[in-house]
Motif scaffolding. Structure first.
Motif, PDB file in Angstrom:
ATOM      1  N   LEU A 195       1.833   7.863  -4.408  1.00 54.05           N
ATOM      2  CA  LEU A 195       1.576   8.789  -5.740  1.00 54.05           C
ATOM      3  C   LEU A 195       0.854   9.739  -5.717  1.00 54.05           C
ATOM      4  O   LEU A 195       0.223  11.011  -6.224  1.00 54.05           O
ATOM      5  CB  LEU A 195       0.321   7.506  -6.178  1.00 54.05           C
ATOM      6  CG  LEU A 195      -0.682   7.866  -7.974  1.00 54.05           C
ATOM      7  CD1 LEU A 195       0.745   7.314  -8.959  1.00 54.05           C
ATOM      8  CD2 LEU A 195      -1.445   6.960  -7.708  1.00 54.05           C
ATOM      9  N   ILE A 196       0.917  10.627  -4.086  1.00 58.01           N
ATOM     10  CA  ILE A 196       0.389  11.399  -3.887  1.00 58.01           C
ATOM     11  C   ILE A 196       1.561  12.859  -3.574  1.00 58.01           C
ATOM     12  O   ILE A 196       1.720  13.808  -4.901  1.00 58.01           O
ATOM     13  CB  ILE A 196       0.246  11.543  -2.173  1.00 58.01           C
ATOM     14  CG1 ILE A 196      -1.193  11.145  -1.920  1.00 58.01           C
ATOM     15  CG2 ILE A 196       0.334  13.061  -1.898  1.00 58.01           C
ATOM     16  CD1 ILE A 196      -2.246  11.187  -1.641  1.00 58.01           C
TER      17      ILE A 196
ATOM     18  N   LYS B  24      -8.069  11.859  -5.049  1.00 53.27           N
ATOM     19  CA  LYS B  24      -7.105  12.213  -5.943  1.00 53.27           C
ATOM     20  C   LYS B  24      -8.104  11.997  -7.254  1.00 53.27           C
ATOM     21  O   LYS B  24      -8.402  13.699  -7.689  1.00 53.27           O
ATOM     22  CB  LYS B  24      -6.061  12.294  -5.833  1.00 53.27           C
ATOM     23  CG  LYS B  24      -5.434  13.374  -3.670  1.00 53.27           C
ATOM     24  CD  LYS B  24      -5.266  14.770  -5.068  1.00 53.27           C
ATOM     25  CE  LYS B  24      -5.331  15.724  -3.322  1.00 53.27           C
ATOM     26  NZ  LYS B  24      -4.876  16.810  -3.231  1.00 53.27           N
ATOM     27  N   ILE B  25      -8.070  11.379  -6.996  1.00 50.01           N
ATOM     28  CA  ILE B  25      -8.447  10.282  -8.663  1.00 50.01           C
ATOM     29  C   ILE B  25     -10.073  10.996  -8.913  1.00 50.01           C
ATOM     30  O   ILE B  25      -9.855  11.372  -9.774  1.00 50.01           O
ATOM     31  CB  ILE B  25      -7.623   8.945  -9.287  1.00 50.01           C
ATOM     32  CG1 ILE B  25      -6.067   9.064  -8.305  1.00 50.01           C
ATOM     33  CG2 ILE B  25      -8.327   8.263 -10.321  1.00 50.01           C
ATOM     34  CD1 ILE B  25      -5.597   7.311  -8.802  1.00 50.01           C
ATOM     35  N   ARG B  26     -10.308  10.274  -7.666  1.00 50.42           N
ATOM     36  CA  ARG B  26     -11.679   9.933  -8.444  1.00 50.42           C
ATOM     37  C   ARG B  26     -12.323  12.156  -7.985  1.00 50.42           C
ATOM     38  O   ARG B  26     -12.703  12.059  -8.484  1.00 50.42           O
ATOM     39  CB  ARG B  26     -12.921   9.735  -6.423  1.00 50.42           C
ATOM     40  CG  ARG B  26     -12.632   8.395  -6.391  1.00 50.42           C
ATOM     41  CD  ARG B  26     -13.834   7.275  -5.833  1.00 50.42           C
ATOM     42  NE  ARG B  26     -13.027   6.615  -4.463  1.00 50.42           N
ATOM     43  CZ  ARG B  26     -13.661   5.382  -5.574  1.00 50.42           C
ATOM     44  NH1 ARG B  26     -14.075   5.384  -6.739  1.00 50.42           N
ATOM     45  NH2 ARG B  26     -13.046   4.684  -5.036  1.00 50.42           N
ATOM     46  N   SER B  27     -11.804  12.821  -7.191  1.00 47.64           N
ATOM     47  CA  SER B  27     -11.785  13.897  -6.950  1.00 47.64           C
ATOM     48  C   SER B  27     -11.817  14.318  -8.572  1.00 47.64           C
ATOM     49  O   SER B  27     -12.469  15.876  -9.343  1.00 47.64           O
ATOM     50  CB  SER B  27     -11.157  15.019  -5.903  1.00 47.64           C
ATOM     51  OG  SER B  27     -11.265  14.309  -4.836  1.00 47.64           O
ATOM     52  N   LEU B  28     -10.504  14.374  -9.430  1.00 48.78           N
ATOM     53  CA  LEU B  28     -10.583  14.589 -10.265  1.00 48.78           C
ATOM     54  C   LEU B  28     -11.442  13.888 -11.663  1.00 48.78           C
ATOM     55  O   LEU B  28     -12.145  15.241 -12.040  1.00 48.78           O
ATOM     56  CB  LEU B  28      -9.088  14.610 -11.569  1.00 48.78           C
ATOM     57  CG  LEU B  28      -8.239  15.138 -12.688  1.00 48.78           C
ATOM     58  CD1 LEU B  28      -6.629  15.229 -12.455  1.00 48.78           C
ATOM     59  CD2 LEU B  28      -8.373  14.119 -13.254  1.00 48.78           C
ATOM     60  N   LEU B  29     -12.150  13.480 -11.112  1.00 48.48           N
ATOM     61  CA  LEU B  29     -13.429  12.998 -12.197  1.00 48.48           C
ATOM     62  C   LEU B  29     -14.592  13.335 -12.292  1.00 48.48           C
ATOM     63  O   LEU B  29     -15.177  14.425 -12.673  1.00 48.48           O
ATOM     64  CB  LEU B  29     -12.999  11.384 -12.100  1.00 48.48           C
ATOM     65  CG  LEU B  29     -14.071  10.309 -13.291  1.00 48.48           C
ATOM     66  CD1 LEU B  29     -12.946  11.228 -14.570  1.00 48.48           C
ATOM     67  CD2 LEU B  29     -13.987   9.397 -13.117  1.00 48.48           C
TER      68      LEU B  29
ATOM     69  N   PRO C  38      -2.796   5.919   0.959  1.00 49.12           N
ATOM     70  CA  PRO C  38      -3.258   5.351  -0.058  1.00 49.12           C
ATOM     71  C   PRO C  38      -5.076   6.179  -0.486  1.00 49.12           C
ATOM     72  O   PRO C  38      -5.372   5.813  -1.424  1.00 49.12           O
ATOM     73  CB  PRO C  38      -2.974   4.044   0.431  1.00 49.12           C
ATOM     74  CG  PRO C  38      -2.039   3.641   1.722  1.00 49.12           C
ATOM     75  CD  PRO C  38      -2.139   5.128   1.957  1.00 49.12           C
ATOM     76  N   ALA C  39      -5.510   6.049   0.684  1.00 55.06           N
ATOM     77  CA  ALA C  39      -6.960   6.486   0.653  1.00 55.06           C
ATOM     78  C   ALA C  39      -7.075   7.522   0.043  1.00 55.06           C
ATOM     79  O   ALA C  39      -7.819   7.920  -1.428  1.00 55.06           O
ATOM     80  CB  ALA C  39      -7.888   6.198   2.127  1.00 55.06           C
TER      81      ALA C  39
ATOM     82  N   LYS D 279       1.030  -1.069  -0.277  1.00 54.73           N
ATOM     83  CA  LYS D 279      -0.085   0.132   0.183  1.00 54.73           C
ATOM     84  C   LYS D 279       1.397   0.975   0.333  1.00 54.73           C
ATOM     85  O   LYS D 279      -0.115   2.524  -0.306  1.00 54.73           O
ATOM     86  CB  LYS D 279      -0.938  -0.532   1.659  1.00 54.73           C
ATOM     87  CG  LYS D 279      -2.205  -0.921   0.919  1.00 54.73           C
ATOM     88  CD  LYS D 279      -2.896  -0.766   0.351  1.00 54.73           C
ATOM     89  CE  LYS D 279      -4.162  -1.711  -0.050  1.00 54.73           C
ATOM     90  NZ  LYS D 279      -4.384  -1.963  -1.805  1.00 54.73           N
ATOM     91  N   SER D 280       2.408   0.941   0.253  1.00 57.34           N
ATOM     92  CA  SER D 280       3.366   2.209   0.525  1.00 57.34           C
ATOM     93  C   SER D 280       3.397   2.823  -0.802  1.00 57.34           C
ATOM     94  O   SER D 280       3.338   3.858  -1.588  1.00 57.34           O
ATOM     95  CB  SER D 280       3.946   2.107   1.198  1.00 57.34           C
ATOM     96  OG  SER D 280       4.739   1.400   0.569  1.00 57.34           O
TER      97      SER D 280
END
Lengths: 412, 415, 176
Positions: free
Chosen positions: A312-313, A337-342, A331-332, A306-307
């Motif tokens: 990715l942050i 972040k990816i969801r927010s972008l979408l 990780p969360a 998970k690290s």
């Protein structure tokens, strides 16, 4: 912080930015070429993309050949008659290098032409698996006029169902010059931008490959800084920034697209890419949209460490956020972040793009059928794409259905 | 993310990193249509038994025509000419270069002669003279420092005419770089430290110099992270194969970074130190790196500050105020030198006045410093330095580095 | 346009004339500075006898060539590169790159760091040549422009800024 066993190869030299085209005659001469043949599509022709290129060859002493433009339409197939015609021109007039001016099909055509002029046209008739290309081909330069598909700089050439795979098929040189870029439609940018995002994110998380990770981090950084602003400037003209800023967004995104191809050539079996492409075949979502919808679930499911996901942050949010967030929360946050972008994109596009799988019209009942259809769609021969694990695919699709928050996804 | 108005990036080398990467050589060479390689190395590598490992890994799958271990520490035109003849006589069709910078340079020189069917290397000097792909060349680095397995440059000295010939072309890039930890496993701690700090200097300079670009930056950051994470552990536990692989990978990454960005004054001064006082290159880099950063601090403070994250980790980065981060990053490099000094039992030097030969004589005396500064003024890397340097600036910097005291930044001339 | 066409390379007459004048001026100014300025004298002294260097654009110029003659005198040797043996070539990858450089939109170090420049020849001499060019630019250009062209504006004596500068300008124009 380990490195696994890896290999990395990128044969493409890249030149990005202002006056990049000016370097082309010099670079061609370094490859022993004096007479390049230019292939372009009708869109590039219409928008006058050849002009800056012709200007860059002034005082260079090099003669350029300009082929009649090809139809850049949606049909992925290449017209073999046109290819034959170009082959004739290339041989008869004594050209010694190929320039693809444009994206997608022009690059495919140029790769096929390159095989034909270097190894003989018969090579194209052989099946992909049998054809091993082990020697450098004729110098091939790729000059995108927009974001492209991200596959132009890949090592794969597609010719009407056949696939050729060799590092020597990648362009020798990719040049991105703001002067030659034309304004893509918002649909093209969204699809291409999301493809880049999904490719770079998944490869960054999954690969033990430091050079690939370096490319991914660069690609993600370019997308984060330029993607939403460019889409916004097209869709909401009242807030459009000045021309120079828009050009900068375009140039940087075109770089991200070139980088995507390089990653695709080096990181095999990216699940979000494969599943996304398959899903988009019978869906309202474009491949890029489908990939990004699936990406959070893919990352969550298949990241063993998970690290790696938390790291990715750093490219997604920068040094300060990365260093201030506790490791356990990273990780969360990365997935968020990816969801927010979408979600932000959804807002900019006034709800016209999907955020979840159910937004694309898929419901819980149809998931089994989707998974089944995967098994009847094997990867094309000649590529090194792995066959997808169907159980994994089902879990991913289920979780992407409503884009559930992670905790719930774990419970299922 | 710093994106310059224009930049180029190129690394055509197939990088193969594996605990058993050597075993892949036959397959790789055969796929390039070659099977009769010349193995090129130097006496040191041969004596360390590394060639036996390479030959063992190739395991009769190739017909090795000759093993040449005559490469001197400083590449030499005569040797290049002679070995090119040997290449032809023995019917070789590829080169496997096992060694450090000099072996690689020599291999590149031989490859030019044999591929172009030429007698005189001189006609290929300069940039962009080579126009086509050369014969297959596989690089097996044995030092985890120089990064020359991924550079498109070769320097070959003509000792008779007393000049150095410089060759630049993307065709000089080896086809494949084989990164195998077995090649660095037996390096003694102080050499491991020096070579790793050489790689560190490549990465750090690539990140702060004028030619930096997003791709070289990303490569540099990966390299620094790997070195910081593994170096001290490997010094303490030399048989740590994973760590060795990571350090070798870092050196290659740093090589990619600096060959697509550049190095600056640390290398200008370091090259001159090397040529005047015959010091190991890695030691010069380790000592000079903090000084180079101090000198340029007013021009590239933000960039140096960003380096604090890979150098010290996220906790220290987050807890250091922005305005102190650059100085803290420089302090971290000094601290790393101190740790290495301790871990190597004092062999890793932290200032020039500490370096002595086996008899206990000083290798660098204060009298030598002016000559070193003068030589540095003729080093090309000086032009990529963010701040300009004249003779006095060079002298001031190496004087401080000789004493081991931080640079007096109030004396740095600002335009 | 539906058929294949061949396009002969065009010309850029304006840029060529502009650059020709600028290069002539710089060449003459180097000759002048070598007579007036001690630092330039010293740099030239470090170069071997009959040493020549050129500045120009790939592939067909324009160029300027400067070199030392048998008597160690520094001379501007004109713009025809085929007439002279050149020891050190500083070449911009295209005429446009040289034009951007000489219209002060990109400084020499920046052009160099953006891969727009190639240097063929011995490195120590190349370094000296670049330093000479820097000094000459300080002589020729007003401070705000010179600051764009070089990395660090030097702190010169008043004499160097006034008397020497005037002498360099006079010698450049008169060619003495």
């Amino acid at each position: 912080m380990n490195t696994g066993n890896f290999t990395f190869l990128c044969r493409t030299k890249t030149g990005f930015g202002m006056n990049a085209l000016e370097h082309l005659p010099f670079d061609l001469s370094c490859m022993g070429s004096q007479k390049p043949l230019v292939l372009l599509d009708n869109n590039a022709q219409l928008k006058g993309c050849a002009k800056p290129l012709i200007r860059a060859f002034k005082e260079s002493g090099m003669t350029l050949g300009l082929c009649p433009p090809i139809d850049g339409g949606t049909d992925p197939n290449i017209d073999l008659k046109t290819l034959k015609n170009f082959y004739g021109i290339y041989i008869d007039k004594g050209f010694d290098s190929i320039i693809a001016l444009g994206t997608g099909k022009v690059a495919d055509m140029a790769k096929a032409l390159n095989i034909a002029v270097t190894l003989g046209p018969d090579t194209l008739k052989a099946t992909g698996e049998k054809t091993q290309i082990t020697q450098p081909l004729t110098p091939f330069i790729y000059i995108p006029t927009g974001m492209g598909t991200g596959m132009e700089t890949d090592k794969i050439a597609r010719l009407n169902g056949k696939t050729f795979n060799s590092p020597f098929l990648a362009p020798d040189l990719a040049i991105i010059d703001p002067e030659i870029l034309i304004q893509d439609t918002s649909d093209t940018i969204i699809n291409a931008g999301l493809t880049c995002l999904a490719t770079c994110c998944e490869a960054h998380v999954l690969s033990d490959n430091p050079p690939a990770r370096a490319y991914c981090a660069t690609g993600i950084g370019l997308i984060i800084k330029n993607f939403l602003p460019l889409v916004q400037s097209i869709l909401t003209p009242e807030v459009t920034p000045d021309k120079k800023t828009t050009k900068r967004y375009q140039t940087n995104l075109a770089q991200a697209s070139v980088i995507t191809g390089i990653i695709l050539a080096n990181c095999k079996g990216l699940l979000s890419i494969q599943l996304g492409r398959h899903l988009a075949k019978d869906s309202t979502a474009t491949p890029g949209q489908a990939m990004t919808i699936l990406l959070p679930a893919v990352l969550d499911l298949i990241t063993a460490n998970k690290s790696d996901l938390g790291n990715l942050i750093l490219p997604l949010s920068g040094l300060d956020e990365f260093s201030s967030v506790p490791i356990s929360q990273r990780p969360a946050l990365a997935i968020q972040k990816i969801r927010s972008l979408l979600n932000k994109l959804y807002q900019i596009c006034l709800g016209t793009i999907p955020r979840t799988l159910s937004d694309t019209g898929v419901d819980r009942e149809s998931i089994d059928a989707l998974v089944q259809s995967l098994s009847s769609d094997p990867p094309p021969p000649g590529t090194d794409i792995k066959t997808i694990n169907l159980k994994q695919a089902k879990t991913i699709l289920t979780h992407a259905l409503d884009g559930q928050p992670l905790n719930q996804a774990y419970l299922n | 993310m710093h994106i310059p108005d224009y930049y180029e990036f190129c690394c055509r080398v197939n990088i193969v990193t594996d605990h058993h990467a050597l075993e892949k050589i036959p397959e790789l060479l055969l796929s390039m249509g070659a099977k009769n390689p010349m193995v090129l190395t130097d006496k040191g590598v041969q004596a360390a038994g590394l060639i036996d490992i390479v030959i063992g890994a190739i395991d009769n799958k190739l017909s090795i025509k000759t093993i040449e271990d005559q490469v001197p520490p400083d590449s030499d035109l005569k040797i290049v000419n002679r070995l090119a003849c040997v290449y032809h006589e023995k019917g070789c069709d590829a080169i496997i270069a096992v060694g450090g910078g000099s072996v690689l340079d020599t291999a590149k020189g031989i490859n030019i002669l044999v591929s172009e069917q030429a007698q005189d290397l001189m006609q290929f000097t300069g940039a962009g003279v080579l126009k086509q792909k050369l014969k297959p060349l596989i690089a097996v680095p044995t030092t985890a420092g120089t990064g020359s397995e991924v550079t498109s440059v070769a320097v070959i000295a003509d000792h008779e005419k007393n000049l150095k010939m410089l060759f630049t072309s993307p065709f000089l890039l080896p086809d494949t770089a084989i990164i195998d930890p077995r090649m660095t496993l037996t390096l003694p701690p102080h050499i491991t430290a020096a070579t790793a700090m050489d790689a560190m200097a490549h990465a750090v300079e690539a990140y702060v110099m004028l030619s930096k670009n997003p791709l070289s930056d990303a490569h540099a950051i990966e390299a620094i992270k790997l070195i910081c994470h593994h170096l001290v552990r490997v010094i303490k536990q030399p048989s740590d194969k994973k760590g060795r692989l990571a350090l070798a990978t870092a050196a290659t990454m740093a090589g990619i970074a600096f060959s697509n960005s550049t190095v600056g004054m640390v290398h200008a001064l370091g090259h001159s130190m090397g040529s005047v006082c015959h010091l190991p290159h890695g030691n010069c880099m380790a000592i000079l790196l903090p000084y180079g950063l101090e000198y340029n601090l007013h021009k590239v403070e933000d960039e140096i500050a960003e380096l604090l994250l890979p150098l010290a980790g996220e906790e220290i980065y987050a807890c250091t105020p922005q305005k102190n981060r650059a100085l803290k990053a420089i302090a971290c490099i000094r601290e790393l030198n101190q740790i290495l000094n301790k871990a190597t039992g004092g062999t890793h030097p932290i200032c020039f006045k500490n370096i002595k030969d086996k008899q206990g004589n000083f290798l660098v005396t204060k009298k030598m410093l002016p000559e070193i500064a003068r030589t540095a003024m003729g080093d090309g890397t000086i032009f990529y330095n963010p701040e300009d340097l004249d003779y006095e600036d060079c002298l001031m910097t190496i004087q401080a580095a000789w004493e081991g005291i931080p640079l007096d930044r109030s004396k740095i001339k600002q335009g | 346009m539906e058929t294949f066409i061949e396009i002969k390379p065009g010309r850029k007459p304006f840029q060529r004339i502009y650059l020709g004048i600028m290069l002539w001026f710089v060449g003459k100014a180097i000759q002048a500075a070598a007579r007036v300025d001690n630092e330039v004298k010293k740099e030239f002294k470090g170069m071997p006898a009959n040493y020549t260097f050129s500045l120009g654009a790939f592939p067909n110029g324009p160029y300027m060539i400067v070199g030392k003659d048998d008597k160690e005198k520094v001379r501007y040797l004109g713009s025809n590169i085929s007439k002279h043996h050149v020891d050190l070539e500083i070449t911009l990858k295209s005429m446009k790159n040289l034009f951007v450089l000489f219209t002060f939109r990109e400084s020499t170090p920046i052009a160099n760091s953006r891969d727009r420049m190639i240097v063929n020849g011995d490195l120590p001499q190349a370094c000296a040549a670049v330093r000479i060019l820097d000094i000459v630019q300080v002589y020729l250009l007003p401070k705000p422009l010179a600051k764009l062209a070089i990395k660090r504006y030097p702190r010169w004596s008043l004499k160097r800024h006034t008397v020497d500068r005037l002498m360099v300008l006079i010698r450049t124009i008169t060619g003495i």
